[in-house]
Write an enzyme that holds these catalytic residues in place. Sequence first.
Site, PDB file in Angstrom:
ATOM      1  N   CYS A 200      42.162 119.181  -9.555  1.00 12.93           N
ATOM      2  CA  CYS A 200      41.260 120.303  -9.360  1.00 12.93           C
ATOM      3  C   CYS A 200      39.910 119.808  -8.859  1.00 12.93           C
ATOM      4  O   CYS A 200      39.373 118.815  -9.364  1.00 12.93           O
ATOM      5  CB  CYS A 200      41.098 121.066 -10.673  1.00 12.93           C
ATOM      6  SG  CYS A 200      39.852 122.369 -10.626  1.00 12.93           S
TER       7      CYS A 200
ATOM      8  N   ASP B  81      47.037 118.628 -10.637  1.00 14.92           N
ATOM      9  CA  ASP B  81      47.836 119.683 -10.012  1.00 14.92           C
ATOM     10  C   ASP B  81      49.101 119.042  -9.457  1.00 14.92           C
ATOM     11  O   ASP B  81      49.022 118.144  -8.604  1.00 14.92           O
ATOM     12  CB  ASP B  81      47.059 120.354  -8.873  1.00 14.92           C
ATOM     13  CG  ASP B  81      45.832 121.113  -9.365  1.00 14.92           C
ATOM     14  OD1 ASP B  81      45.925 121.746 -10.434  1.00 14.92           O
ATOM     15  OD2 ASP B  81      44.795 121.067  -8.688  1.00 14.92           O
TER      16      ASP B  81
ATOM     17  N   HIS C 166      44.464 123.702  -4.060  1.00 16.17           N
ATOM     18  CA  HIS C 166      45.791 123.694  -3.442  1.00 16.17           C
ATOM     19  C   HIS C 166      45.740 124.058  -1.956  1.00 16.17           C
ATOM     20  O   HIS C 166      46.340 123.383  -1.104  1.00 16.17           O
ATOM     21  CB  HIS C 166      46.721 124.713  -4.131  1.00 16.17           C
ATOM     22  CG  HIS C 166      46.915 124.511  -5.590  1.00 16.17           C
ATOM     23  ND1 HIS C 166      46.393 123.463  -6.297  1.00 16.17           N
ATOM     24  CD2 HIS C 166      47.604 125.253  -6.500  1.00 16.17           C
ATOM     25  CE1 HIS C 166      46.744 123.559  -7.571  1.00 16.17           C
ATOM     26  NE2 HIS C 166      47.467 124.642  -7.717  1.00 16.17           N
TER      27      HIS C 166
ATOM     28  N   GLY D 173      47.556 128.303 -16.360  1.00 13.51           N
ATOM     29  CA  GLY D 173      46.983 129.567 -16.797  1.00 13.51           C
ATOM     30  C   GLY D 173      47.827 130.760 -16.406  1.00 13.51           C
ATOM     31  O   GLY D 173      47.305 131.853 -16.182  1.00 13.51           O
TER      32      GLY D 173
END
Length: 280
Positions: free
Chosen positions: A187, A194, A226, A256
């Site tokens: 991130c 990620d 991303h 999340g």
Amino acid sequence: MTPEQSPLGRSADYPAEYDAALLYPLARAPKRQELGLAGATPFFGADLWTAYELSWLNPRGKPQVALAHITVPCETPNIIESKSFKLYLASFNNTRFDSLEEVRARIRADVSEAVWRGSGQSASVGVRLIAPEAFDQQPLHELDGLLLDRLDLECTHYTPAPELLGANHDEAPVSEVLTSHLLKSNCLVTGQPDWGSVQISYSGAQIDQAGLLQYLVSFRNHNEFHEQCVERIFMDVWTRCRPIKLSVYARYTRRGGLDINPFRTSAPQPLPANVRTARQ
């Protein structure tokens, strides 16, 4: 608005009731400028979101649940910061809506406004809600293509190294679909990992597969969202290998209750089906 000003990495109370203002748009332009892109891009595509934790109350106060597929065209000037999206969807939890269709329309209107905010333009994102009676019809499928991970090779680069990319322009062009499960980035704000799988489809000079896998592995310690990682991969392959056609599609594991799956292609074509992989 900047990533550092977003809800990422900050303590946040869950909202008590529906609040569209929780959505936090981030401009795509600064990261695209890093890639030498200004104005029109050499790619088309979209960001395919899946929301697994969507719930609201019906008019009698009974909780309802659904899955949501949200499609954000890459032509929009903004992305949505993912934690703000999580908090926005959480704001539905104790809010009453008349129907699933009302929830779908509200998400569509709010996300559309946020991703086009400040541009003077407007268009609708795609939103599809899947009710519980259709949950068992949701497929699971890995990305099609030749798996690069079969290669036994040494990896020494863990920040993006486009110099590892190459293609054989002395031979006849080929068409290939190559995949890897070894994509990992972090991130941009929190540094949290990620995890993703990536599919690269192209026509043109044959790309060196060992170099391509080493290049994908080189994202391992790279901090970027991303959508930005996929556009970086697309542009590095596009400029270094010079294919005739190119598509890059990544499916990232959820965080999340959300997964984000960017798709970029040099030629207009239908978007891939938003079908989750085993790790998602």
